[in-house]
Design an enzyme around this catalytic site. Structure first.
Site, PDB file in Angstrom:
ATOM      1  N   HIS A 331       0.849  -1.181   0.000  1.00 52.72           N
ATOM      2  CA  HIS A 331       0.000   0.000   0.000  1.00 52.72           C
ATOM      3  C   HIS A 331       0.884   1.229   0.000  1.00 52.72           C
ATOM      4  CE1 HIS A 331      -3.124   2.855   1.101  1.00 52.72           C
ATOM      5  NE2 HIS A 331      -3.969   1.938   0.680  1.00 52.72           N
ATOM      6  N   ASP A 388      -8.029  -5.089  -0.049  1.00 50.14           N
ATOM      7  CA  ASP A 388      -8.524  -5.880  -1.171  1.00 50.14           C
ATOM      8  C   ASP A 388      -8.181  -7.353  -1.073  1.00 50.14           C
ATOM      9  OD1 ASP A 388      -9.835  -3.905  -2.544  1.00 50.14           O
ATOM     10  OD2 ASP A 388      -7.981  -3.150  -3.409  1.00 50.14           O
TER      11      ASP A 388
HETATM   12  N1  ACO Z   1       4.114  -7.819  -4.801  1.00 55.82           N
HETATM   13  C1  ACO Z   1       5.460  -7.836  -4.950  1.00 55.82           C
HETATM   14  N2  ACO Z   1       6.251  -6.769  -4.811  1.00 55.82           N
HETATM   15  C2  ACO Z   1       5.663  -5.598  -4.485  1.00 55.82           C
HETATM   16  C3  ACO Z   1       4.267  -5.486  -4.310  1.00 55.82           C
HETATM   17  C4  ACO Z   1       3.486  -6.660  -4.472  1.00 55.82           C
HETATM   18  N3  ACO Z   1       2.166  -6.622  -4.314  1.00 55.82           N
HETATM   19  N4  ACO Z   1       3.942  -4.219  -4.008  1.00 55.82           N
HETATM   20  C5  ACO Z   1       5.110  -3.542  -4.004  1.00 55.82           C
HETATM   21  N5  ACO Z   1       6.149  -4.369  -4.293  1.00 55.82           N
HETATM   22  C6  ACO Z   1       7.566  -4.020  -4.307  1.00 55.82           C
HETATM   23  C7  ACO Z   1       7.923  -3.172  -5.522  1.00 55.82           C
HETATM   24  O1  ACO Z   1       8.312  -3.967  -6.622  1.00 55.82           O
HETATM   25  C8  ACO Z   1       9.050  -2.340  -4.980  1.00 55.82           C
HETATM   26  O2  ACO Z   1      10.207  -3.165  -4.927  1.00 55.82           O
HETATM   27  P1  ACO Z   1      11.675  -2.517  -5.167  1.00 55.82           P
HETATM   28  O3  ACO Z   1      11.874  -1.532  -4.049  1.00 55.82           O
HETATM   29  O4  ACO Z   1      12.600  -3.680  -5.105  1.00 55.82           O
HETATM   30  O5  ACO Z   1      11.647  -1.860  -6.506  1.00 55.82           O
HETATM   31  C9  ACO Z   1       8.639  -2.062  -3.531  1.00 55.82           C
HETATM   32  O6  ACO Z   1       7.817  -3.196  -3.163  1.00 55.82           O
HETATM   33  C10 ACO Z   1       7.871  -0.757  -3.338  1.00 55.82           C
HETATM   34  O7  ACO Z   1       6.697  -0.809  -4.152  1.00 55.82           O
HETATM   35  P2  ACO Z   1       6.141   0.403  -5.012  1.00 55.82           P
HETATM   36  O8  ACO Z   1       5.400  -0.142  -6.191  1.00 55.82           O
HETATM   37  O9  ACO Z   1       7.230   1.391  -5.270  1.00 55.82           O
HETATM   38  O10 ACO Z   1       5.127   1.050  -3.975  1.00 55.82           O
HETATM   39  P3  ACO Z   1       3.964   2.066  -4.325  1.00 55.82           P
HETATM   40  O11 ACO Z   1       3.646   2.785  -3.055  1.00 55.82           O
HETATM   41  O12 ACO Z   1       4.303   2.892  -5.521  1.00 55.82           O
HETATM   42  O13 ACO Z   1       2.746   1.121  -4.769  1.00 55.82           O
HETATM   43  C11 ACO Z   1       0.900  -0.355  -4.664  1.00 55.82           C
HETATM   44  C12 ACO Z   1       1.748   0.680  -3.918  1.00 55.82           C
HETATM   45  C13 ACO Z   1       0.479   0.197  -6.034  1.00 55.82           C
HETATM   46  C14 ACO Z   1      -0.361  -0.634  -3.865  1.00 55.82           C
HETATM   47  C15 ACO Z   1       1.742  -1.636  -4.843  1.00 55.82           C
HETATM   48  O14 ACO Z   1       2.092  -2.155  -3.567  1.00 55.82           O
HETATM   49  C16 ACO Z   1       1.013  -2.707  -5.665  1.00 55.82           C
HETATM   50  O15 ACO Z   1       1.078  -2.679  -6.884  1.00 55.82           O
HETATM   51  N6  ACO Z   1       0.273  -3.657  -4.984  1.00 55.82           N
HETATM   52  C17 ACO Z   1      -0.493  -4.656  -5.695  1.00 55.82           C
HETATM   53  C18 ACO Z   1      -1.797  -4.051  -6.187  1.00 55.82           C
HETATM   54  C19 ACO Z   1      -2.773  -3.792  -5.052  1.00 55.82           C
HETATM   55  O16 ACO Z   1      -3.010  -4.615  -4.182  1.00 55.82           O
HETATM   56  N7  ACO Z   1      -3.415  -2.585  -5.101  1.00 55.82           N
HETATM   57  C20 ACO Z   1      -4.459  -2.214  -4.129  1.00 55.82           C
HETATM   58  C21 ACO Z   1      -4.002  -1.139  -3.206  1.00 55.82           C
HETATM   59  S1  ACO Z   1      -5.260  -0.794  -2.001  1.00 55.82           S
HETATM   60  C22 ACO Z   1      -6.415   0.121  -2.818  1.00 55.82           C
HETATM   61  O17 ACO Z   1      -6.210   0.793  -3.772  1.00 55.82           O
HETATM   62  C23 ACO Z   1      -7.763   0.036  -2.302  1.00 55.82           C
END
Ligand code: ACO
Length: 453
Positions: A331, A388
Protein backbone atom coordinates in the site's frame (compact mmCIF):
# COMPACT_ATOMS: atom_id res chain seq x y z
CA UNK A 1 23.33 29.10 -11.65
CA UNK A 2 24.24 26.91 -8.76
CA UNK A 3 22.18 23.74 -9.20
CA UNK A 4 22.38 22.86 -5.53
CA UNK A 5 19.52 23.49 -3.21
CA UNK A 6 19.10 22.49 0.41
CA UNK A 7 15.95 22.36 2.53
CA UNK A 8 16.43 22.70 6.29
CA UNK A 9 13.49 21.69 8.46
CA UNK A 10 12.84 23.46 11.75
CA UNK A 11 14.72 21.31 14.27
CA UNK A 12 12.23 21.51 17.08
CA UNK A 13 8.83 21.02 15.53
CA UNK A 14 6.35 21.15 18.35
CA UNK A 15 3.42 18.72 18.21
CA UNK A 16 0.72 21.25 18.99
CA UNK A 17 -2.45 20.83 16.99
CA UNK A 18 -4.37 23.74 15.56
CA UNK A 19 -7.76 21.97 15.70
CA UNK A 20 -9.33 24.60 13.43
CA UNK A 21 -9.34 22.40 10.33
CA UNK A 22 -7.23 24.93 8.41
CA UNK A 23 -3.75 23.90 9.55
CA UNK A 24 -1.61 26.21 11.65
CA UNK A 25 1.84 27.62 11.00
CA UNK A 26 2.90 28.44 14.60
CA UNK A 27 5.47 30.74 13.00
CA UNK A 28 7.68 27.83 11.94
CA UNK A 29 9.45 27.75 8.63
CA UNK A 30 11.90 25.77 6.51
CA UNK A 31 14.79 27.51 4.78
CA UNK A 32 15.59 26.79 1.15
CA UNK A 33 19.06 27.71 -0.10
CA UNK A 34 19.31 27.94 -3.86
CA UNK A 35 21.59 29.82 -6.19
CA UNK A 36 23.14 31.84 -3.40
CA UNK A 37 19.81 33.03 -1.99
CA UNK A 38 17.74 31.77 0.93
CA UNK A 39 13.98 31.62 1.02
CA UNK A 40 11.81 31.03 4.07
CA UNK A 41 8.93 28.62 3.49
CA UNK A 42 6.20 28.39 6.16
CA UNK A 43 5.66 25.04 7.87
CA UNK A 44 2.01 24.27 8.56
CA UNK A 45 0.59 21.53 10.79
CA UNK A 46 -2.58 19.50 10.90
CA UNK A 47 -4.58 18.69 14.02
CA UNK A 48 -2.59 15.44 14.49
CA UNK A 49 0.69 17.36 14.30
CA UNK A 50 1.74 16.37 10.76
CA UNK A 51 4.08 19.03 9.34
CA UNK A 52 4.12 20.27 5.75
CA UNK A 53 6.14 22.91 3.94
CA UNK A 54 3.85 25.39 2.23
CA UNK A 55 5.45 26.03 -1.18
CA UNK A 56 2.65 28.30 -2.44
CA UNK A 57 5.13 31.20 -3.05
CA UNK A 58 8.04 29.01 -4.18
CA UNK A 59 7.93 29.69 -7.92
CA UNK A 60 7.19 33.38 -7.51
CA UNK A 61 10.16 33.81 -5.17
CA UNK A 62 12.74 31.39 -6.62
CA UNK A 63 11.60 30.38 -10.14
CA UNK A 64 11.63 26.76 -8.96
CA UNK A 65 8.84 24.24 -9.03
CA UNK A 66 8.91 20.91 -7.17
CA UNK A 67 9.01 17.51 -8.86
CA UNK A 68 7.26 14.67 -7.03
CA UNK A 69 6.38 11.68 -9.20
CA UNK A 70 3.28 9.89 -7.96
CA UNK A 71 2.81 12.70 -5.38
CA UNK A 72 4.68 10.62 -2.79
CA UNK A 73 5.47 13.75 -0.72
CA UNK A 74 2.83 16.19 -1.85
CA UNK A 75 -0.20 17.31 0.12
CA UNK A 76 -2.88 18.64 -2.23
CA UNK A 77 -5.31 20.04 0.34
CA UNK A 78 -6.19 20.59 3.96
CA UNK A 79 -8.89 18.13 4.94
CA UNK A 80 -10.90 17.48 8.11
CA UNK A 81 -12.50 14.23 6.90
CA UNK A 82 -10.21 11.23 7.33
CA UNK A 83 -7.06 10.72 9.35
CA UNK A 84 -4.70 7.96 8.29
CA UNK A 85 -1.39 7.04 9.88
CA UNK A 86 0.21 4.39 7.71
CA UNK A 87 3.10 3.74 10.09
CA UNK A 88 0.81 3.03 13.04
CA UNK A 89 -2.05 1.44 11.05
CA UNK A 90 -4.61 4.07 12.13
CA UNK A 91 -7.72 5.02 10.15
CA UNK A 92 -10.37 7.41 11.50
CA UNK A 93 -13.37 9.01 9.82
CA UNK A 94 -14.05 12.46 11.33
CA UNK A 95 -12.03 11.35 14.38
CA UNK A 96 -13.90 8.08 14.96
CA UNK A 97 -11.69 4.92 14.80
CA UNK A 98 -12.61 2.60 11.93
CA UNK A 99 -12.75 -0.32 14.39
CA UNK A 100 -15.56 1.37 16.36
CA UNK A 101 -17.50 2.37 13.26
CA UNK A 102 -17.16 -1.15 11.84
CA UNK A 103 -18.52 -2.66 15.05
CA UNK A 104 -21.24 -0.18 15.97
CA UNK A 105 -22.34 1.88 12.98
CA UNK A 106 -24.11 1.31 9.68
CA UNK A 107 -23.11 2.37 6.18
CA UNK A 108 -25.79 5.06 5.88
CA UNK A 109 -24.83 6.49 9.28
CA UNK A 110 -21.16 6.57 8.19
CA UNK A 111 -22.21 8.20 4.91
CA UNK A 112 -23.95 10.93 6.93
CA UNK A 113 -20.91 11.31 9.21
CA UNK A 114 -18.54 11.73 6.28
CA UNK A 115 -20.83 14.07 4.36
CA UNK A 116 -21.90 16.37 7.20
CA UNK A 117 -19.03 16.00 9.69
CA UNK A 118 -20.94 14.72 12.75
CA UNK A 119 -22.80 11.57 13.73
CA UNK A 120 -26.53 12.13 13.13
CA UNK A 121 -29.11 12.33 15.90
CA UNK A 122 -31.85 9.70 15.71
CA UNK A 123 -34.15 12.17 13.92
CA UNK A 124 -31.41 13.19 11.45
CA UNK A 125 -30.58 9.56 10.69
CA UNK A 126 -34.26 8.73 10.09
CA UNK A 127 -34.70 11.71 7.78
CA UNK A 128 -31.45 10.93 5.90
CA UNK A 129 -32.36 7.25 5.51
CA UNK A 130 -35.82 8.19 4.29
CA UNK A 131 -34.45 10.75 1.80
CA UNK A 132 -31.89 8.32 0.39
CA UNK A 133 -34.38 5.46 0.28
CA UNK A 134 -36.90 7.47 -1.72
CA UNK A 135 -34.53 8.23 -4.56
CA UNK A 136 -33.56 4.64 -5.40
CA UNK A 137 -35.55 4.40 -8.64
CA UNK A 138 -33.86 5.55 -11.82
CA UNK A 139 -35.62 7.26 -14.70
CA UNK A 140 -37.42 4.64 -16.79
CA UNK A 141 -35.74 6.01 -19.93
CA UNK A 142 -32.44 4.81 -18.49
CA UNK A 143 -33.39 1.16 -19.08
CA UNK A 144 -32.62 1.68 -22.76
CA UNK A 145 -29.25 3.08 -21.81
CA UNK A 146 -28.28 -0.30 -20.30
CA UNK A 147 -29.59 -2.15 -23.35
CA UNK A 148 -27.20 -0.35 -25.67
CA UNK A 149 -23.99 -1.76 -24.17
CA UNK A 150 -22.49 -5.01 -25.46
CA UNK A 151 -23.55 -8.00 -23.32
CA UNK A 152 -19.99 -8.50 -22.02
CA UNK A 153 -19.35 -4.85 -21.09
CA UNK A 154 -17.40 -4.49 -17.86
CA UNK A 155 -19.83 -3.33 -15.13
CA UNK A 156 -17.38 -0.56 -14.11
CA UNK A 157 -17.59 0.93 -17.61
CA UNK A 158 -21.38 0.78 -17.45
CA UNK A 159 -21.44 2.28 -13.93
CA UNK A 160 -19.14 5.18 -14.84
CA UNK A 161 -21.17 5.91 -17.97
CA UNK A 162 -24.52 5.61 -16.21
CA UNK A 163 -23.36 7.92 -13.40
CA UNK A 164 -22.42 10.74 -15.75
CA UNK A 165 -25.59 9.79 -17.69
CA UNK A 166 -27.65 10.73 -14.61
CA UNK A 167 -26.60 14.33 -15.17
CA UNK A 168 -28.64 14.38 -18.39
CA UNK A 169 -31.81 13.59 -16.43
CA UNK A 170 -31.18 16.09 -13.63
CA UNK A 171 -30.05 19.21 -15.43
CA UNK A 172 -31.78 21.34 -12.79
CA UNK A 173 -29.21 20.40 -10.14
CA UNK A 174 -25.81 20.92 -11.80
CA UNK A 175 -24.75 24.09 -9.97
CA UNK A 176 -22.04 23.09 -7.46
CA UNK A 177 -22.64 26.34 -5.52
CA UNK A 178 -26.39 25.86 -5.02
CA UNK A 179 -26.74 24.10 -1.62
CA UNK A 180 -30.23 22.75 -2.33
CA UNK A 181 -29.16 21.35 -5.71
CA UNK A 182 -26.05 19.78 -4.16
CA UNK A 183 -28.13 18.22 -1.36
CA UNK A 184 -30.51 16.66 -3.85
CA UNK A 185 -27.63 15.38 -6.00
CA UNK A 186 -25.97 13.77 -2.98
CA UNK A 187 -29.18 11.94 -2.05
CA UNK A 188 -29.76 10.88 -5.65
CA UNK A 189 -26.21 9.54 -6.06
CA UNK A 190 -26.15 7.54 -2.82
CA UNK A 191 -29.63 6.17 -3.54
CA UNK A 192 -29.16 5.34 -7.21
CA UNK A 193 -25.63 3.98 -7.42
CA UNK A 194 -26.69 0.51 -6.11
CA UNK A 195 -29.51 0.43 -8.70
CA UNK A 196 -27.10 1.36 -11.51
CA UNK A 197 -24.53 -1.18 -10.29
CA UNK A 198 -27.08 -4.01 -9.98
CA UNK A 199 -28.57 -3.26 -13.40
CA UNK A 200 -25.15 -3.29 -15.03
CA UNK A 201 -24.80 -6.83 -13.64
CA UNK A 202 -28.28 -7.95 -14.70
CA UNK A 203 -27.53 -6.65 -18.18
CA UNK A 204 -24.31 -8.71 -18.29
CA UNK A 205 -26.07 -11.96 -17.34
CA UNK A 206 -29.18 -11.37 -19.42
CA UNK A 207 -31.64 -11.33 -16.49
CA UNK A 208 -34.51 -8.86 -16.08
CA UNK A 209 -33.70 -5.68 -14.17
CA UNK A 210 -34.96 -5.88 -10.58
CA UNK A 211 -36.45 -2.70 -9.14
CA UNK A 212 -35.34 -1.42 -5.72
CA UNK A 213 -37.29 -2.36 -2.61
CA UNK A 214 -37.56 0.54 -0.20
CA UNK A 215 -38.61 -1.69 2.71
CA UNK A 216 -35.10 -3.21 2.74
CA UNK A 217 -32.04 -1.56 4.20
CA UNK A 218 -29.25 -0.28 1.96
CA UNK A 219 -27.10 -3.43 1.71
CA UNK A 220 -30.10 -5.82 1.64
CA UNK A 221 -31.66 -3.81 -1.20
CA UNK A 222 -28.44 -4.08 -3.21
CA UNK A 223 -28.36 -7.87 -2.69
CA UNK A 224 -32.02 -8.08 -3.69
CA UNK A 225 -31.50 -6.10 -6.91
CA UNK A 226 -28.44 -8.22 -7.74
CA UNK A 227 -29.70 -11.70 -7.02
CA UNK A 228 -33.53 -11.73 -7.10
CA UNK A 229 -35.35 -12.97 -10.20
CA UNK A 230 -39.06 -12.56 -10.95
CA UNK A 231 -39.56 -16.34 -11.15
CA UNK A 232 -39.05 -17.08 -7.44
CA UNK A 233 -38.85 -15.39 -4.05
CA UNK A 234 -35.43 -14.22 -2.85
CA UNK A 235 -34.57 -14.08 0.84
CA UNK A 236 -31.70 -11.83 1.89
CA UNK A 237 -29.50 -13.63 4.45
CA UNK A 238 -29.10 -11.14 7.35
CA UNK A 239 -25.46 -12.16 8.03
CA UNK A 240 -24.61 -11.60 4.40
CA UNK A 241 -26.31 -8.18 4.36
CA UNK A 242 -24.40 -7.28 7.53
CA UNK A 243 -21.08 -8.34 5.99
CA UNK A 244 -21.78 -6.29 2.85
CA UNK A 245 -22.70 -3.27 4.99
CA UNK A 246 -19.38 -3.71 6.83
CA UNK A 247 -17.42 -3.79 3.57
CA UNK A 248 -19.13 -0.59 2.46
CA UNK A 249 -18.16 1.09 5.77
CA UNK A 250 -14.53 -0.01 5.43
CA UNK A 251 -14.35 1.37 1.91
CA UNK A 252 -16.19 4.63 2.63
CA UNK A 253 -13.18 6.97 2.62
CA UNK A 254 -9.42 6.82 2.47
CA UNK A 255 -8.29 10.45 2.16
CA UNK A 256 -6.39 11.52 -0.98
CA UNK A 257 -6.12 8.20 -2.86
CA UNK A 258 -6.11 8.03 -6.67
CA UNK A 259 -9.90 8.08 -7.22
CA UNK A 260 -10.59 10.69 -4.52
CA UNK A 261 -7.88 12.96 -5.89
CA UNK A 262 -9.48 12.46 -9.29
CA UNK A 263 -12.89 13.52 -7.95
CA UNK A 264 -11.33 16.63 -6.39
CA UNK A 265 -9.31 17.49 -9.50
CA UNK A 266 -12.19 17.06 -11.92
CA UNK A 267 -14.52 18.85 -9.49
CA UNK A 268 -12.11 21.79 -9.22
CA UNK A 269 -13.11 22.70 -12.79
CA UNK A 270 -16.59 23.32 -11.30
CA UNK A 271 -18.23 20.65 -13.45
CA UNK A 272 -21.33 19.02 -11.90
CA UNK A 273 -21.01 16.39 -9.17
CA UNK A 274 -22.24 13.50 -11.37
CA UNK A 275 -19.33 14.07 -13.77
CA UNK A 276 -16.78 14.26 -10.93
CA UNK A 277 -18.05 11.02 -9.36
CA UNK A 278 -18.03 9.28 -12.74
CA UNK A 279 -14.35 10.23 -13.13
CA UNK A 280 -13.66 8.79 -9.67
CA UNK A 281 -15.33 5.52 -10.68
CA UNK A 282 -13.06 5.29 -13.74
CA UNK A 283 -9.96 5.86 -11.59
CA UNK A 284 -11.09 3.22 -9.12
CA UNK A 285 -11.41 0.65 -11.90
CA UNK A 286 -7.62 0.30 -12.33
CA UNK A 287 -5.90 -2.88 -11.05
CA UNK A 288 -3.47 -0.85 -8.92
CA UNK A 289 -6.44 0.70 -7.11
CA UNK A 290 -9.97 -0.70 -6.60
CA UNK A 291 -9.54 -3.27 -9.34
CA UNK A 292 -7.06 -5.13 -7.12
CA UNK A 293 -9.83 -7.15 -5.39
CA UNK A 294 -10.72 -8.70 -8.75
CA UNK A 295 -7.02 -9.37 -9.46
CA UNK A 296 -6.65 -11.11 -6.07
CA UNK A 297 -9.29 -13.71 -6.91
CA UNK A 298 -7.86 -14.25 -10.41
CA UNK A 299 -4.47 -14.92 -8.83
CA UNK A 300 -5.91 -17.29 -6.21
CA UNK A 301 -7.76 -19.17 -8.96
CA UNK A 302 -4.54 -19.42 -10.98
CA UNK A 303 -2.68 -20.80 -7.97
CA UNK A 304 -5.48 -23.33 -7.31
CA UNK A 305 -5.48 -24.43 -10.98
CA UNK A 306 -1.70 -24.71 -10.80
CA UNK A 307 -1.86 -27.27 -7.99
CA UNK A 308 -1.87 -24.82 -5.07
CA UNK A 309 1.86 -24.08 -5.23
CA UNK A 310 1.87 -20.86 -3.21
CA UNK A 311 5.66 -20.57 -3.04
CA UNK A 312 5.93 -20.50 -6.84
CA UNK A 313 3.83 -17.29 -6.96
CA UNK A 314 5.67 -15.73 -4.05
CA UNK A 315 8.93 -16.33 -5.93
CA UNK A 316 7.44 -14.86 -9.09
CA UNK A 317 6.35 -11.70 -7.24
CA UNK A 318 9.89 -11.31 -5.86
CA UNK A 319 11.60 -11.83 -9.22
CA UNK A 320 12.82 -8.41 -10.49
CA UNK A 321 12.70 -9.73 -14.06
CA UNK A 322 9.01 -10.49 -13.74
CA UNK A 323 6.27 -7.84 -13.85
CA UNK A 324 3.96 -9.88 -11.61
CA UNK A 325 3.11 -8.34 -8.24
CA UNK A 326 1.07 -10.10 -5.62
CA UNK A 327 -2.34 -8.38 -5.82
CA UNK A 328 -3.72 -7.42 -2.41
CA UNK A 329 -0.26 -6.83 -0.94
CA UNK A 330 1.39 -3.49 -0.37
CA UNK A 331 0.00 0.00 0.00
CA UNK A 332 1.26 3.47 -0.77
CA UNK A 333 0.50 4.65 2.76
CA UNK A 334 0.19 1.65 5.10
CA UNK A 335 3.65 0.40 5.93
CA UNK A 336 2.70 -1.61 9.02
CA UNK A 337 -0.73 -3.14 8.55
CA UNK A 338 -3.96 -2.09 6.91
CA UNK A 339 -6.51 -1.85 9.78
CA UNK A 340 -9.31 -2.56 7.30
CA UNK A 341 -7.67 -5.87 6.34
CA UNK A 342 -7.65 -6.96 9.99
CA UNK A 343 -11.39 -6.28 10.34
CA UNK A 344 -12.21 -7.88 7.00
CA UNK A 345 -10.34 -11.07 7.82
CA UNK A 346 -12.68 -11.72 10.77
CA UNK A 347 -15.72 -10.92 8.63
CA UNK A 348 -14.51 -13.34 5.94
CA UNK A 349 -14.68 -16.18 8.47
CA UNK A 350 -18.29 -15.26 9.33
CA UNK A 351 -19.44 -14.95 5.72
CA UNK A 352 -17.89 -18.22 4.66
CA UNK A 353 -19.64 -19.91 7.59
CA UNK A 354 -22.98 -18.23 6.74
CA UNK A 355 -22.91 -18.96 3.02
CA UNK A 356 -21.22 -22.35 3.17
CA UNK A 357 -19.09 -21.19 0.21
CA UNK A 358 -16.23 -23.52 -0.70
CA UNK A 359 -13.12 -22.21 0.97
CA UNK A 360 -10.33 -23.59 -1.20
CA UNK A 361 -9.35 -20.10 -2.32
CA UNK A 362 -9.60 -18.83 1.25
CA UNK A 363 -7.18 -21.53 2.33
CA UNK A 364 -4.74 -20.54 -0.42
CA UNK A 365 -5.12 -16.88 0.61
CA UNK A 366 -4.26 -17.76 4.20
CA UNK A 367 -1.18 -19.71 3.08
CA UNK A 368 -0.11 -16.86 0.83
CA UNK A 369 -0.43 -14.38 3.67
CA UNK A 370 1.46 -16.67 6.06
CA UNK A 371 4.36 -17.18 3.65
CA UNK A 372 4.55 -13.52 2.62
CA UNK A 373 4.48 -12.23 6.20
CA UNK A 374 7.62 -14.22 6.99
CA UNK A 375 9.44 -13.72 3.71
CA UNK A 376 12.36 -11.27 3.86
CA UNK A 377 11.43 -9.59 0.55
CA UNK A 378 7.93 -8.68 1.81
CA UNK A 379 9.04 -7.88 5.37
CA UNK A 380 11.83 -5.56 4.18
CA UNK A 381 9.51 -3.67 1.84
CA UNK A 382 6.72 -3.56 4.44
CA UNK A 383 4.26 -5.33 2.15
CA UNK A 384 1.21 -6.46 4.14
CA UNK A 385 -2.23 -7.62 3.01
CA UNK A 386 -4.37 -4.60 2.11
CA UNK A 387 -8.15 -4.20 2.20
CA UNK A 388 -8.52 -5.88 -1.17
CA UNK A 389 -6.82 -9.08 -0.16
CA UNK A 390 -9.84 -10.37 1.76
CA UNK A 391 -12.68 -8.25 0.36
CA UNK A 392 -12.70 -10.21 -2.91
CA UNK A 393 -13.13 -13.44 -0.98
CA UNK A 394 -16.16 -12.02 0.83
CA UNK A 395 -17.72 -10.70 -2.37
CA UNK A 396 -17.14 -14.09 -3.97
CA UNK A 397 -18.67 -15.95 -1.03
CA UNK A 398 -21.73 -13.68 -1.21
CA UNK A 399 -22.11 -14.64 -4.87
CA UNK A 400 -20.84 -11.53 -6.68
CA UNK A 401 -18.99 -12.35 -9.90
CA UNK A 402 -15.42 -11.04 -10.05
CA UNK A 403 -16.16 -8.17 -12.38
CA UNK A 404 -18.75 -6.79 -9.92
CA UNK A 405 -16.34 -6.46 -6.97
CA UNK A 406 -15.10 -3.02 -7.93
CA UNK A 407 -18.69 -1.81 -8.48
CA UNK A 408 -19.37 -2.70 -4.84
CA UNK A 409 -16.20 -0.84 -3.83
CA UNK A 410 -17.45 2.22 -5.74
CA UNK A 411 -20.77 2.15 -3.85
CA UNK A 412 -18.81 2.06 -0.59
CA UNK A 413 -16.39 4.84 -1.60
CA UNK A 414 -19.16 7.16 -2.83
CA UNK A 415 -19.79 9.02 0.48
CA UNK A 416 -16.04 9.64 0.80
CA UNK A 417 -15.86 11.07 -2.72
CA UNK A 418 -18.90 13.23 -1.98
CA UNK A 419 -17.50 14.49 1.35
CA UNK A 420 -14.14 15.30 -0.26
CA UNK A 421 -15.79 17.05 -3.21
CA UNK A 422 -18.02 19.06 -0.83
CA UNK A 423 -15.01 20.11 1.23
CA UNK A 424 -13.11 21.10 -1.93
CA UNK A 425 -15.95 23.08 -3.51
CA UNK A 426 -16.78 24.79 -0.19
CA UNK A 427 -13.24 25.93 0.53
CA UNK A 428 -12.35 29.54 -0.22
CA UNK A 429 -8.77 28.37 -0.94
CA UNK A 430 -9.74 26.02 -3.78
CA UNK A 431 -8.22 26.73 -7.19
CA UNK A 432 -8.59 24.69 -10.36
CA UNK A 433 -6.15 21.76 -10.10
CA UNK A 434 -3.38 22.30 -12.62
CA UNK A 435 0.05 20.77 -11.97
CA UNK A 436 3.15 22.05 -13.72
CA UNK A 437 5.78 20.04 -15.54
CA UNK A 438 9.43 20.10 -16.55
CA UNK A 439 9.50 20.00 -20.31
CA UNK A 440 12.03 17.53 -21.81
CA UNK A 441 11.05 17.62 -25.50
CA UNK A 442 12.65 19.28 -28.53
CA UNK A 443 13.64 22.93 -28.21
CA UNK A 444 12.33 25.45 -30.79
CA UNK A 445 12.77 24.38 -34.45
CA UNK A 446 11.33 25.47 -37.78
CA UNK A 447 8.48 23.68 -39.53
CA UNK A 448 9.71 21.48 -42.40
CA UNK A 449 7.40 21.28 -45.46
CA UNK A 450 6.17 17.76 -46.28
CA UNK A 451 8.15 17.49 -49.52
CA UNK A 452 11.39 18.37 -47.70
CA UNK A 453 11.13 15.64 -45.00
N1 ACO B 1 4.11 -7.82 -4.80
C1 ACO B 1 5.46 -7.84 -4.95
N2 ACO B 1 6.25 -6.77 -4.81
C2 ACO B 1 5.66 -5.60 -4.49
C3 ACO B 1 4.27 -5.49 -4.31
C4 ACO B 1 3.49 -6.66 -4.47
N3 ACO B 1 2.17 -6.62 -4.31
N4 ACO B 1 3.94 -4.22 -4.01
C5 ACO B 1 5.11 -3.54 -4.00
N5 ACO B 1 6.15 -4.37 -4.29
C6 ACO B 1 7.57 -4.02 -4.31
C7 ACO B 1 7.92 -3.17 -5.52
O1 ACO B 1 8.31 -3.97 -6.62
C8 ACO B 1 9.05 -2.34 -4.98
O2 ACO B 1 10.21 -3.16 -4.93
P1 ACO B 1 11.68 -2.52 -5.17
O3 ACO B 1 11.87 -1.53 -4.05
O4 ACO B 1 12.60 -3.68 -5.11
O5 ACO B 1 11.65 -1.86 -6.51
C9 ACO B 1 8.64 -2.06 -3.53
O6 ACO B 1 7.82 -3.20 -3.16
C10 ACO B 1 7.87 -0.76 -3.34
O7 ACO B 1 6.70 -0.81 -4.15
P2 ACO B 1 6.14 0.40 -5.01
O8 ACO B 1 5.40 -0.14 -6.19
O9 ACO B 1 7.23 1.39 -5.27
O10 ACO B 1 5.13 1.05 -3.98
P3 ACO B 1 3.96 2.07 -4.33
O11 ACO B 1 3.65 2.79 -3.06
O12 ACO B 1 4.30 2.89 -5.52
O13 ACO B 1 2.75 1.12 -4.77
C11 ACO B 1 0.90 -0.35 -4.66
C12 ACO B 1 1.75 0.68 -3.92
C13 ACO B 1 0.48 0.20 -6.03
C14 ACO B 1 -0.36 -0.63 -3.86
C15 ACO B 1 1.74 -1.64 -4.84
O14 ACO B 1 2.09 -2.16 -3.57
C16 ACO B 1 1.01 -2.71 -5.67
O15 ACO B 1 1.08 -2.68 -6.88
N6 ACO B 1 0.27 -3.66 -4.98
C17 ACO B 1 -0.49 -4.66 -5.70
C18 ACO B 1 -1.80 -4.05 -6.19
C19 ACO B 1 -2.77 -3.79 -5.05
O16 ACO B 1 -3.01 -4.61 -4.18
N7 ACO B 1 -3.41 -2.59 -5.10
C20 ACO B 1 -4.46 -2.21 -4.13
C21 ACO B 1 -4.00 -1.14 -3.21
S1 ACO B 1 -5.26 -0.79 -2.00
C22 ACO B 1 -6.42 0.12 -2.82
O17 ACO B 1 -6.21 0.79 -3.77
C23 ACO B 1 -7.76 0.04 -2.30
Amino acid sequence: MSERSVLHGDADLDRQASGDGRGSSNGQSATLSYDGRTTELPVIRGSEGEPAIDIGRLRAETGLITMDRGYMNTGSCLSAITFLDGERGILRYRGYPIEQLAEKSSFLEVAYLLTYGELPTRAQLEAWTSDVTHHTLIHEEMRRFFDSFPYDAHPMAVLASATVGLSTFYQDSHDPFDPAAVELTIQRLIAKLPTLAAWSFKKAIGQPYVYPRNDLDYAANLLHMMFAVPAEPYEVHPDVAKALDLLLILHADHEQNCSTSTVRLVGSSQVNLYASISAGISALWGPLHGGANEAVIRTLERIAADGGNVQKYIDKAKDPNHEFKLPGFGHRVYKNFDPRATIIKTAADRVLAATGADDQLYEIARQLEEVALHDEYFVKRKLYPNVDFYSGLIYRAIGFPKNMFTNCFAIGRLPGWIAQWKEMIGSADTKIGRPRQIYTGATARDYVPLEAR
